[in-house]
Design an enzyme around this catalytic site. Structure first.
Site, PDB file in Angstrom:
ATOM      1  N   HIS A 216     -21.396 -34.970 -33.651  1.00 51.93           N
ATOM      2  CA  HIS A 216     -21.855 -36.284 -33.215  1.00 51.93           C
ATOM      3  C   HIS A 216     -23.127 -36.560 -34.026  1.00 51.93           C
ATOM      4  CE1 HIS A 216     -19.060 -36.338 -29.804  1.00 51.93           C
ATOM      5  NE2 HIS A 216     -19.364 -35.054 -29.636  1.00 51.93           N
ATOM      6  N   THR A 217     -22.953 -37.201 -35.167  1.00 49.35           N
ATOM      7  CA  THR A 217     -24.071 -37.340 -36.115  1.00 49.35           C
ATOM      8  C   THR A 217     -25.210 -38.173 -35.562  1.00 49.35           C
ATOM      9  OG1 THR A 217     -22.959 -39.219 -37.158  1.00 49.35           O
ATOM     10  CG2 THR A 217     -22.586 -37.037 -38.114  1.00 49.35           C
ATOM     11  N   CYS A 218     -24.900 -39.102 -34.648  1.00 47.78           N
ATOM     12  CA  CYS A 218     -25.962 -39.928 -34.074  1.00 47.78           C
ATOM     13  C   CYS A 218     -26.952 -39.083 -33.286  1.00 47.78           C
ATOM     14  CB  CYS A 218     -25.371 -40.996 -33.155  1.00 47.78           C
ATOM     15  SG  CYS A 218     -24.312 -42.171 -34.002  1.00 47.78           S
ATOM     16  N   PHE A 219     -26.421 -38.017 -32.644  1.00 47.02           N
ATOM     17  CA  PHE A 219     -27.255 -37.188 -31.774  1.00 47.02           C
ATOM     18  C   PHE A 219     -27.555 -35.826 -32.390  1.00 47.02           C
ATOM     19  CE2 PHE A 219     -24.480 -39.900 -29.143  1.00 47.02           C
ATOM     20  CZ  PHE A 219     -25.450 -40.735 -28.613  1.00 47.02           C
TER      21      PHE A 219
END
Length: 834
Positions: free
Chosen positions: A798-801
């Site tokens: 989950h690249t956003c997090f």
């Protein structure tokens, strides 16, 4: 009154006298000048024996009251002195009065002896009332004076405040009013009323003074404000004189109003009255500086910050600014203050005192910054206490900025100022990062960038970008990976700059992922395409393929200028989003964006061959180059679109031979043509695109930075990824640090090649290039999460997090196999989810 000119008979008697204690200040009520056409009475014309005394008495006959005023002077006094006394007695401003003797007007600068004034002579006092409204103003003002005197005598005066406030509202815009107001000593009367033991009187005076100051501030006419600034200063001085100081709210209100008026009208100290105003400004500077010194003394304790309001600090700056500007205007350039003031003791004294203020504040700040540094260096300090250390230190920057400006007035002061900041570089940089605000002007630090570090310079540059505007809807894009450059060009080029202030929301076609991680990936992909040499927009430096500058031959593409505007926007957006895109600018490009001149040393990387050729020309033996053996003229031959043409570096350049006398000019023109003129359009369009995102502050942005600073902001760290640093900034969700899967993971990562580590990091975070600070420079810590899936499942992210997820693999071999799959370059994209 039918005529604007009226006369009084003034009779001069030479006699000995004693002081008369009677104060006629408020006894003579009429605001008019009255003619005394009749000859003096015999009683007033009695002969007196001549004496050798130089003292004179003048009798001014007041016909409307059958009263006579006594004015005393000596032959050494000037005509102006006599007129001032008469003006005070009859309540007519001095500027309206003239003395006539034997049919001639007496010059105000002459003394009475020079004018031939002796015993028993008649003078004519001529008064001119400049407008028919003046008597009305006098009458109304006298009524207010009477009202205030009644209050001072403890009389009950209903609606006193209302009457005074209405009076100010009605008459302050009248250009005659200022002279009457000051002549009638209303400031002194109101301050006396304010000091009354009666609460009602104090309230009336407080409201009246505040309303007068507020009316002065609200005026639209700067000329009138320039007059009333003297009245506001008098209120300050009178209040200070009766003991009202920085802890008195009325005094603070007047002082703040005085500062605001100074900012509104400006201060020009070209005459004696303005010099007095200059002195009044200094008293405020000294008073506020004393408060700052006390505050700085108390703030030296690690866990206390002292007590001082932001308005006091800004007040010091607001008064110091016109003071130093006024002194500079009065004396011109300050080469060595204190030398050129023998003819002006007042100015000399103020200059010396301001220098003392400068040294005191600078020395105290040096001590404070040293204490801060010692406290910060205490490793055992608790985090909460470390925050308390700096509570209130935001004022330091305001004080330092003003000291910077004051230092320019004194010989040797600048060197001392920068010396202190160089010693306290770490603390100055810390203050900038922690307390500098967008609304403040920090350009003063540009003069000596050596006193700041990269972090503080980056902070100042980044504050030039407009803050994220929550009221603007985000700009949405849907882009195909196969057409990432062309489609991004269309989206970004047609977007209005305002629409980009709300952020960008994009996703790739046929992919579900969206969010900050996908946005970071998009920035990297687009910038790699923009600077791809095959697109011929930018040239890579021969010795450093990461560095780029605009390609003069980019015009082969019909849309090349549109692409340069687009690339300016993209780089600005990437910087604003703090995304490292992996490219850097060459010095010739960076310096043009910063508005600086390109020199020979600047082209070393961009064109090594040209650099060495120019060096040889400049270092060549004089006799050799003057033989014209090189055959050089002030012209060059270039090839464009398959055709060759000659470009003259100066008018008639083909006929000018390069020799030892003009070779420096030739080299300079050659450089300017190659790296400035030939790419001026490209640079201009890039700059325009960049300015769209940074609200026109492009030049200032690049001036805040060194080239190396921009390298770190665009490319990121050049260092190899540290597994220990990576591990130190990673947390676990579902796993524990002691779990065998976690131990296996870090063991496998430690054996990876440098490129595999980069791919894994990109898969995990969409961060391809780490910040120069390493992992601590990322927006968040990284996380490893347990995935409840069978062990044949590949890791996901989950690249956003910044989350990497994998199941609890049963062996290190299986984990290494799964990680090996996702660390292949062509597999690293599209695995992540938002």
């Amino acid at each position: 009154m039918s005529s604007p000119f009226k006369t009084l008979t003034v009779i001069a008697f030479h006699k000995q006298f004693i002081d008369d204690a009677t104060d006629d200040r408020h006894r003579n009520r009429s605001p008019q000048l009255v003619i005394n056409d009749s000859p003096p009475s015999s009683s007033t014309m009695q002969k007196k024996p001549k004496t050798t005394s130089s003292r004179l008495q003048f009798f001014v006959r007041m016909m409307w009251k059958c009263d006579t005023l006594v004015i005393r002077a000596s032959r050494e006094d000037t005509v102006k002195t006599l007129l001032l006394q008469i003006a005070f007695k009859i309540k007519v401003p001095f500027v309206y009065l003239r003395l006539i003797y034997k049919g001639k007007q007496l010059q105000i600068e002459h003394n009475l002896g020079e004018c031939g004034i002796e015993n028993d002579v008649n003078l004519q006092l001529v008064g001119r009332l400049r407008s028919i409204g003046c008597p009305v103003v006098w009458k109304a003002t006298e009524e207010i004076v009477s009202l205030i005197l009644r209050l001072c005598r403890s009389e009950v005066v209903p609606d006193a405040s209302t009457n005074i406030l209405d009076h100010f509202k009605k008459y302050m815009d009248n250009s005659e009013y200022f002279g009457v107001f000051m002549f009638m000593k209303i400031p002194s009367l109101l301050v006396n009323l304010f000091m009354s033991p009666w609460a009602f009187n104090k309230t009336v005076a407080d409201l009246s003074i505040k309303q007068f100051v507020q009316n002065s501030l609200d005026m639209k006419c700067k000329t009138l404000q320039g007059l009333y600034i003297e009245s506001v200063l008098e209120f300050c001085e009178l209040l200070r004189g009766v003991g009202c100081k920085s802890d008195n709210l009325l005094y603070i209100f007047c002082r703040d109003g005085f500062a605001t008026l100074l900012a509104h009208v400006g201060v020009l100290f070209r005459n004696s009255k303005r010099r007095v105003l200059l002195q009044g400004v200094f008293y405020c500077v000294r008073e506020l500086a004393d408060g700052l010194l006390k505050y700085l003394d108390s703030s030296k304790s690690c866990l206390t910050s002292g007590e001082i309001s932001c308005s006091d600090v800004r007040g010091f700056v607001n008064f110091s600014t016109p003071l130093r500007k006024g002194m500079a205007e009065q004396q011109g350039e300050f080469d060595n203050c204190g030398i050129y003031y023998a003819e002006d003791p007042l100015l000399a004294g103020l200059v010396d005192q301001l220098r003392i203020v400068f040294f005191q504040l600078l020395s105290k700040l040096d001590e404070c910054l040293q204490v801060m540094e010692n406290c910060l260096g205490n490793k055992e300090q608790e985090e909460g206490d470390r925050d308390a250390i700096h509570s209130g230190r935001s004022h330091y920057l305001f004080i330092l900025k003003e000291l910077y400006h004051i230092s320019k007035l004194y010989s040797g002061a600048e060197e001392m100022f920068w010396g202190v900041l160089l010693r306290r570089k770490n603390m100055l940089s810390y203050l900038i990062v922690r307390y500098a605000e967008r609304s403040d002007d920090h350009r003063w630090v540009l003069e000596n960038m050596g006193v700041t570090n990269f972090e503080s310079r980056r902070h100042l540059a980044m504050m030039l970008f407009p803050a994220l505007n929550d009221e603007v809807l985000g700009y949405e894009m849907l882009i195909g990976r196969s057409q990432v450059l062309a489609e991004s060009l269309e989206y970004i080029s047609r977007a209005k700059p305002k629409s980009l202030e709300g952020g960008i929301f994009m996703e790739f076609k046929n992919e579900d992922a969206t969010g900050p991680g996908v946005l970071r990936e998009w920035f990297v992909l687009v910038c790699q395409e923009i600077f791809n040499p095959k697109n011929a927009l930018y040239l890579a430096c021969p010795n450093d393929r990461r560095r780029f500058f605009p390609n003069a031959a980019s015009k082969v593409h019909p849309l090349h200028l549109k692409y340069f505007s687009f690339s300016g926007r993209m780089i600005a957006l990437a910087l604003k989003s703090k995304v490292h895109v992996g490219i850097v600018f060459d010095r010739v490009f960076f310096k043009q964006l910063a508005g600086n001149y390109i020199t020979l040393e600047d082209i070393r990387d961009a064109d090594p061959i040209m650099y060495h050729s120019c060096k040889q020309i400049l270092e060549m033996n004089v006799d050799y180059i003057d033989t014209d053996i090189l055959g050089l003229t002030f012209s060059i031959e270039v090839e464009e679109l398959g055709r060759r043409r000659v470009i003259e570096l100066c008018p008639d350049g083909e006929s000018i031979v390069v020799d030892s006398k003009n070779r420096e000019m030739y080299v300079d023109l050659l450089i300017q043509n190659r790296f400035v003129t030939s790419i001026s359009e490209q640079v201009s369009h890039f700059a325009e695109g960049f300015a769209d995102i940074i609200s026109g502050k492009r030049l200032e942005f690049f001036q805040y930075l060194d080239l190396e600073d921009l390298d770190w902001m665009l490319h990121g760290s050049e260092n190899a990824i540290s597994v220990e640093d990576w591990k130190a900034h990673t947390k676990y969700n579902g796993y524990k640090e002691i779990d065998r899967q976690i131990s296996w993971f870090w063991e496998i990562v430690g054996r990876m090649s440098a490129e595999q580590k980069k791919v894994l990091l990109f898969f995990w975070t969409s961060v391809k290039y780490l910040p120069v600070e390493g992992f601590r420079g990322l927006a968040s810590r990284l996380f490893i999460c347990k995935l409840n899936e069978p062990e044949n499942h590949l890791p996901t992210s989950h690249t956003c997090f910044y989350e990497l997820c994998f199941p609890p693999y049963s062996s290190i071999t299986i984990m290494q196999d799964r990680l090996g799959i996702i660390t292949q370059e062509h597999m690293s994209c599209s695995f992540g989810t938002p």
